[in-house]
Design a protein around this motif. Structure first.
Motif, PDB file in Angstrom:
ATOM      1  N   SER A  55       0.823  -1.208   0.000  1.00  0.00           N
ATOM      2  CA  SER A  55       0.000   0.000   0.000  1.00  0.00           C
ATOM      3  C   SER A  55       0.859   1.262   0.000  1.00  0.00           C
ATOM      4  O   SER A  55       0.511   2.265  -0.631  1.00  0.00           O
ATOM      5  CB  SER A  55      -0.919  -0.005   1.222  1.00  0.00           C
ATOM      6  OG  SER A  55      -1.705   1.157   1.286  1.00  0.00           O
ATOM      7  N   LEU A  56       2.002   1.201   0.678  1.00  0.00           N
ATOM      8  CA  LEU A  56       2.907   2.341   0.741  1.00  0.00           C
ATOM      9  C   LEU A  56       3.688   2.534  -0.552  1.00  0.00           C
ATOM     10  O   LEU A  56       4.170   3.634  -0.831  1.00  0.00           O
ATOM     11  CB  LEU A  56       3.887   2.171   1.908  1.00  0.00           C
ATOM     12  CG  LEU A  56       3.343   2.359   3.319  1.00  0.00           C
ATOM     13  CD1 LEU A  56       4.390   1.951   4.343  1.00  0.00           C
ATOM     14  CD2 LEU A  56       2.925   3.809   3.542  1.00  0.00           C
ATOM     15  N   ASN A  57       3.842   1.449  -1.327  1.00  0.00           N
ATOM     16  CA  ASN A  57       4.673   1.495  -2.532  1.00  0.00           C
ATOM     17  C   ASN A  57       3.905   0.921  -3.728  1.00  0.00           C
ATOM     18  O   ASN A  57       4.343  -0.064  -4.338  1.00  0.00           O
ATOM     19  CB  ASN A  57       5.967   0.704  -2.312  1.00  0.00           C
ATOM     20  CG  ASN A  57       6.763   1.207  -1.126  1.00  0.00           C
ATOM     21  OD1 ASN A  57       7.530   2.158  -1.235  1.00  0.00           O
ATOM     22  ND2 ASN A  57       6.605   0.561   0.023  1.00  0.00           N
ATOM     23  N   PRO A  58       2.776   1.526  -4.097  1.00  0.00           N
ATOM     24  CA  PRO A  58       1.924   0.932  -5.133  1.00  0.00           C
ATOM     25  C   PRO A  58       2.571   0.875  -6.509  1.00  0.00           C
ATOM     26  O   PRO A  58       2.231  -0.005  -7.315  1.00  0.00           O
ATOM     27  CB  PRO A  58       0.691   1.841  -5.131  1.00  0.00           C
ATOM     28  CG  PRO A  58       1.177   3.152  -4.589  1.00  0.00           C
ATOM     29  CD  PRO A  58       2.209   2.788  -3.573  1.00  0.00           C
ATOM     30  N   GLN A  59       3.482   1.790  -6.812  1.00  0.00           N
ATOM     31  CA  GLN A  59       4.117   1.769  -8.134  1.00  0.00           C
ATOM     32  C   GLN A  59       5.118   0.627  -8.268  1.00  0.00           C
ATOM     33  O   GLN A  59       5.378   0.153  -9.376  1.00  0.00           O
ATOM     34  CB  GLN A  59       4.812   3.108  -8.407  1.00  0.00           C
ATOM     35  CG  GLN A  59       3.836   4.272  -8.543  1.00  0.00           C
ATOM     36  CD  GLN A  59       4.536   5.563  -8.896  1.00  0.00           C
ATOM     37  OE1 GLN A  59       5.683   5.773  -8.528  1.00  0.00           O
ATOM     38  NE2 GLN A  59       3.845   6.437  -9.619  1.00  0.00           N
ATOM     39  N   ARG A  60       5.668   0.202  -7.147  1.00  0.00           N
ATOM     40  CA  ARG A  60       6.675  -0.870  -7.169  1.00  0.00           C
ATOM     41  C   ARG A  60       6.048  -2.251  -7.050  1.00  0.00           C
ATOM     42  O   ARG A  60       6.536  -3.210  -7.648  1.00  0.00           O
ATOM     43  CB  ARG A  60       7.696  -0.648  -6.032  1.00  0.00           C
ATOM     44  CG  ARG A  60       8.672  -1.801  -5.862  1.00  0.00           C
ATOM     45  CD  ARG A  60       9.868  -1.379  -5.052  1.00  0.00           C
ATOM     46  NE  ARG A  60       9.593  -1.077  -3.669  1.00  0.00           N
ATOM     47  CZ  ARG A  60       9.562  -1.983  -2.678  1.00  0.00           C
ATOM     48  NH1 ARG A  60       9.733  -3.261  -2.942  1.00  0.00           N
ATOM     49  NH2 ARG A  60       9.352  -1.606  -1.433  1.00  0.00           N
ATOM     50  N   PHE A  61       4.990  -2.374  -6.279  1.00  0.00           N
ATOM     51  CA  PHE A  61       4.400  -3.681  -5.974  1.00  0.00           C
ATOM     52  C   PHE A  61       3.363  -4.106  -7.004  1.00  0.00           C
ATOM     53  O   PHE A  61       2.586  -3.291  -7.499  1.00  0.00           O
ATOM     54  CB  PHE A  61       3.721  -3.646  -4.607  1.00  0.00           C
ATOM     55  CG  PHE A  61       4.614  -3.981  -3.452  1.00  0.00           C
ATOM     56  CD1 PHE A  61       4.646  -5.267  -2.923  1.00  0.00           C
ATOM     57  CD2 PHE A  61       5.432  -3.019  -2.896  1.00  0.00           C
ATOM     58  CE1 PHE A  61       5.464  -5.582  -1.852  1.00  0.00           C
ATOM     59  CE2 PHE A  61       6.256  -3.320  -1.816  1.00  0.00           C
ATOM     60  CZ  PHE A  61       6.277  -4.603  -1.293  1.00  0.00           C
ATOM     61  N   GLU A  62       3.351  -5.399  -7.291  1.00  0.00           N
ATOM     62  CA  GLU A  62       2.273  -6.066  -8.014  1.00  0.00           C
ATOM     63  C   GLU A  62       1.811  -7.227  -7.131  1.00  0.00           C
ATOM     64  O   GLU A  62       2.615  -8.095  -6.784  1.00  0.00           O
ATOM     65  CB  GLU A  62       2.752  -6.603  -9.368  1.00  0.00           C
ATOM     66  CG  GLU A  62       3.153  -5.536 -10.359  1.00  0.00           C
ATOM     67  CD  GLU A  62       1.975  -4.894 -11.068  1.00  0.00           C
ATOM     68  OE1 GLU A  62       0.823  -5.336 -10.836  1.00  0.00           O
ATOM     69  OE2 GLU A  62       2.210  -3.969 -11.880  1.00  0.00           O
TER      70      GLU A  62
END
Length: 213
Positions: free
Chosen positions: A178-185
């Motif tokens: 949730s804190l890093n939505p651009q990095r996580f899938e």
């Protein structure tokens, strides 16, 4: 550090999430795209770091202090970065790593209750600003994952923890995403193998096309 076009891709998830099975799918995607890559893991990746991995995972009667566990994880990571990850990235080789610092925030942070500020201080010291470009989080209900882990055979020190511990770990992982939505899938790992592999291929195709574009 000059990174050239190399990507740093990490794989995360709780027990029984199917990371090992789906790493082969990710490798096939990289190969199809003609990307040179190195597959490694944490804790581990070098002889010294693998020894620390054994210390962390082995069942023992002595209770391991959470801070000792945290420091061992980062000691292994420091060696891994210096001997494997940074040299590969500097050479233009994509790195595919089974777990990285998100696991520390999930297991030692959310799971053990260590403050994020402690982990962040060590992260800054050891990683010198390095973060993954892409993280695939294999997420599934804790009970399902633990049953899969039990079917594999003997449990290590972490796999033997109580259900509440793994619930906290899962929450910690989802909080990181949730804190890093651009990095996580986030991959729904509760589905069957074919469905999970299909999700992985879709994510890799989309993210690699964005990178190459």
């Amino acid at each position: 550090m000059r990174r050239k076009q190399a990507q740093f891709i990490t794989i995360e998830g709780g027990e029984g999430a199917g990371k090992s099975t789906n790493i082969a799918v990710i490798q096939a995607c990289l190969q199809t795209a003609g990307i040179d890559y190195l597959h490694t893991r944490e804790p581990g990746g070098t002889p010294l770091a693998e020894e620390i991995r054994n210390l962390l995972l082995t069942q023992r009667t002595e209770q391991v202090a959470p801070d000792a566990e945290l420091l061992m994880a980062f000691a292994a990571r420091a060696q891994h970065l210096n001997q494997v990850i940074w040299p590969a990235l500097e050479a233009g080789t994509t790195v595919l790593c089974d777990r990285f610092t998100d696991a520390t925030f999930a297991y030692q942070g959310a799971g053990r209750g260590i403050e994020d500020t402690k982990i962040t201080q060590l992260e800054q010291l050891v990683q010198q600003g390095l973060q993954p470009d892409l993280t695939l989080l294999f997420d599934l209900p804790v009970e399902v994952g633990l049953e899969r882990a039990r079917q594999r055979g003997d449990l290590d020190r972490f796999e033997s923890e109580q259900l509440a511990f793994f619930e906290r770990v899962r929450e910690g992982y989802l909080a990181r995403a949730s804190l890093n939505p651009q990095r996580f899938e986030i991959i729904d790992a509760s589905q069957d193998l074919a469905a999970v592999a299909s999700q992985v291929r879709e994510v890799m195709s989309r993210r690699l096309s964005q990178t190459n574009g």
